[in-house]
Structures are given as C-alpha cells and as structure tokens.
Design an enzyme around this catalytic site. Structure first.
Site, short mmCIF file in Angstrom:
data_model
loop_
_atom_site.label_atom_id
_atom_site.label_comp_id
_atom_site.label_asym_id
_atom_site.label_seq_id
_atom_site.Cartn_x
_atom_site.Cartn_y
_atom_site.Cartn_z
NE ARG A 1 -4.01 -1.46 10.22
CZ ARG A 1 -2.95 -0.81 9.71
NH1 ARG A 1 -3.03 0.46 9.39
NH2 ARG A 1 -1.82 -1.45 9.52
CE LYS B 1 -2.11 -1.15 3.81
NZ LYS B 1 -1.37 -2.40 4.09
NE ARG C 1 7.44 -2.14 6.18
CZ ARG C 1 6.11 -2.08 6.36
NH1 ARG C 1 5.33 -1.66 5.39
NH2 ARG C 1 5.57 -2.45 7.50
NE ARG D 1 6.47 0.04 10.17
CZ ARG D 1 5.26 0.01 9.61
NH1 ARG D 1 5.05 0.58 8.43
NH2 ARG D 1 4.26 -0.59 10.22
NE ARG E 1 2.48 -4.68 11.52
CZ ARG E 1 3.51 -4.46 10.71
NH1 ARG E 1 4.70 -4.94 11.01
NH2 ARG E 1 3.35 -3.75 9.64
#
Ligand code: ADP
Ligand code: AMP
Length: 215
Positions: free
Chosen positions: A88, A13, A127, A160, A171
């Site tokens: 969400r 996203k 990431r 992160r 998550r």
C-alpha cells in the site's frame, strides 16, 4: 501464479479475491484480514493495528512488511498466492521486490482494479462481511438471500468499524496519497494490468481471468 490486487478501498479486491483463489487454488493473503483476525484473538499486533485502522490510517510499514514476509515463507505459497491490500506504499512495494528478488520468485502480474471515487463511498458504507467465513456482501449491489445472513455458511453479517462515512473518506484520501503512486511503479515494471472495476462482479472476474490466463 503470484498476483497483487491493487485498487482503492471498495474497488472489489476482496470480492474478486474470493473467486480467484478458488479458480487458481492459491492462498488469499489479505493484510486487512490478518489484522482483523489478530484483533479478534486479542494479540498485541491486533491491538496495535486497531489504533490505525479505526482512524483510516495505514499501519506502519515495518510492521506490515514483517508480517507479509513471514506469511510468504509458509509452504502453501510455493505454487503462488494472491496479495490483497498489500503493498500500500512505495516502501512496502520496494521491500516486497527486494524479498522476491532474493527468493528468485518474481510477480506474475499486478491487477489494478479501477473504480471512480464517487462510487466507492456507497460501496463501502453498504458493505457487509460474514463473521464466520469472511465473505463479502453489499446491501444493494450484492445482497444475501436472507437479510444479514451469509449464503455460504449461515453466520451473521456485520458492518466493519471502519466502513463509516467519515473513516471511509479518510481511507480514500490515504489511498490517493500513498497507494495510487504504485500504479506508476508497477506500470514502469511492465507488469500492471488495469481492469474496469465499475462493471458487474462477474464481468470484472472474466476480465481478470482472461488477463491471468495469458500470463
Ligand atoms: P475491497 O476489498 O477492494 O475493499 P470489496 O471486495 O470488499 O472491496 O467490495 C466493497 C463493496 O463493494 C462490497 O460490499 C462488495 O459487495 C461491493 N462490490 C464489489 N464488487 C462490486 C461490483 N463489481 N459492483 C458493485 N458492487 C461491488
Ligand atoms: P483492508 O481490509 O484492506 O481495507 O484494510 C483495512 C485497514 O487495515 C487499512 O485501512 C489499514 O489501516 C490496515 N492495512 C491493511 N493492509 C495494510 C497495508 N498493506 N499497509 C498498511 N496498513 C494496512
């Protein structure tokens, strides 16, 4: 153009949002980015959000909804916006609908970026994000030219805190339980478009823009 990017963590996203907002010249509103910026500034909001983010849980609806409503009242959203990571939960989606009904500004569409769960773990643990401009990279799928340095602004890349294996698993479970039901919710409104997010970044972008250009 008022768009929502829906999809599990790691679907791409943020990566697509960076490209879409450049093309359509609309603001990118990422609730995750808002919380991370608040944390960096050391505000109470940031500290409250961190408790949930570190555990891979969702920040309470009332807190998130108020922030988004306030953000959508700013002038730069007059010609549209791209929401990334919001809504969400069903409660967030309903609150957004209610607010958009009041302002008479319906959504243009909801783009659902679909990626198999098995691929998401590798995407998220690999990431890397730029400390300077927030651009997103991947150590294997989308590496910077120079290791740990942003191609766009030269700042350092970091991982992160919530991109660890354990938090990512939590998550993904939270997504499955609380966010995935939004697919049916928006499909029922006739504004959901699903794209195959497992393809190359450029191919996914082409598919999304071809959908949006027809709206
Ligand atoms: P999200 O915002 O949905 O959580 P990101 O855009 O941050 O996801 O992407 C998660 C990771 O996957 C990043 O490291 C990004 O570089 C990588 N990525 C994004 N899109 C693709 C793609 N189409 N193929 C392979 N890797 C991708
Ligand atoms: P993201 O950057 O979208 O991956 O979001 C990172 C974290 O911020 C999530 O795991 C949540 O803890 C929190 N968060 C972001 N957006 C929302 C939202 N709409 N509702 C609740 N929590 C959120």
């Amino acid at each position: 153009m008022r768009i929502i990017l829906l999809g599990p963590p790691g679907a791409g996203k943020g990566t697509q949002a960076e490209k879409l907002v450049k093309k359509y010249k609309i603001p990118h509103i990422s609730t995750g980015d808002i919380f991370r910026a608040a944390l960096q500034e050391g505000t109470e909001l940031g500290l409250r959000a961190k408790e949930y983010m570190d555990e891979g849980k969702l920040v309470p609806d009332d807190l998130v909804v108020d922030i988004v409503k306030e953000r959508l009242e700013q002038d730069d959203t007059k010609n549209g916006y791209l929401l990334d990571g919001f809504p969400r939960t069903l409660a967030q989606a309903e609150a957004l609908d209610e607010s958009l009904r009041t302002s008479g500004t319906p959504l243009t569409g909801v783009i659902n970026v679909d990626v198999e769960p098995e691929e998401l773990l590798e995407r998220l643990t690999g990431r890397r994000v730029c400390r300077g401009c927030g651009s997103t990279y991947h150590i294997k799928f989308n590496p910077p030219t120079v290791r740990s340095v942003c191609d766009k602004c030269g700042a350092e890349l970091y991982q992160r805190d919530d991109d660890t294996v354990e938090t990512v698993k939590q998550r993904l479970e939270v997504y499955r339980q609380q966010t995935a039901p939004l697919i049916d919710y928006y499909s029922g409104q006739g504004i959901l478009f699903t794209v195959d997010g497992s393809r190359e970044i450029e191919e996914v972008f082409r598919e999304i823009t071809s959908i949006l250009d027809q709206q």
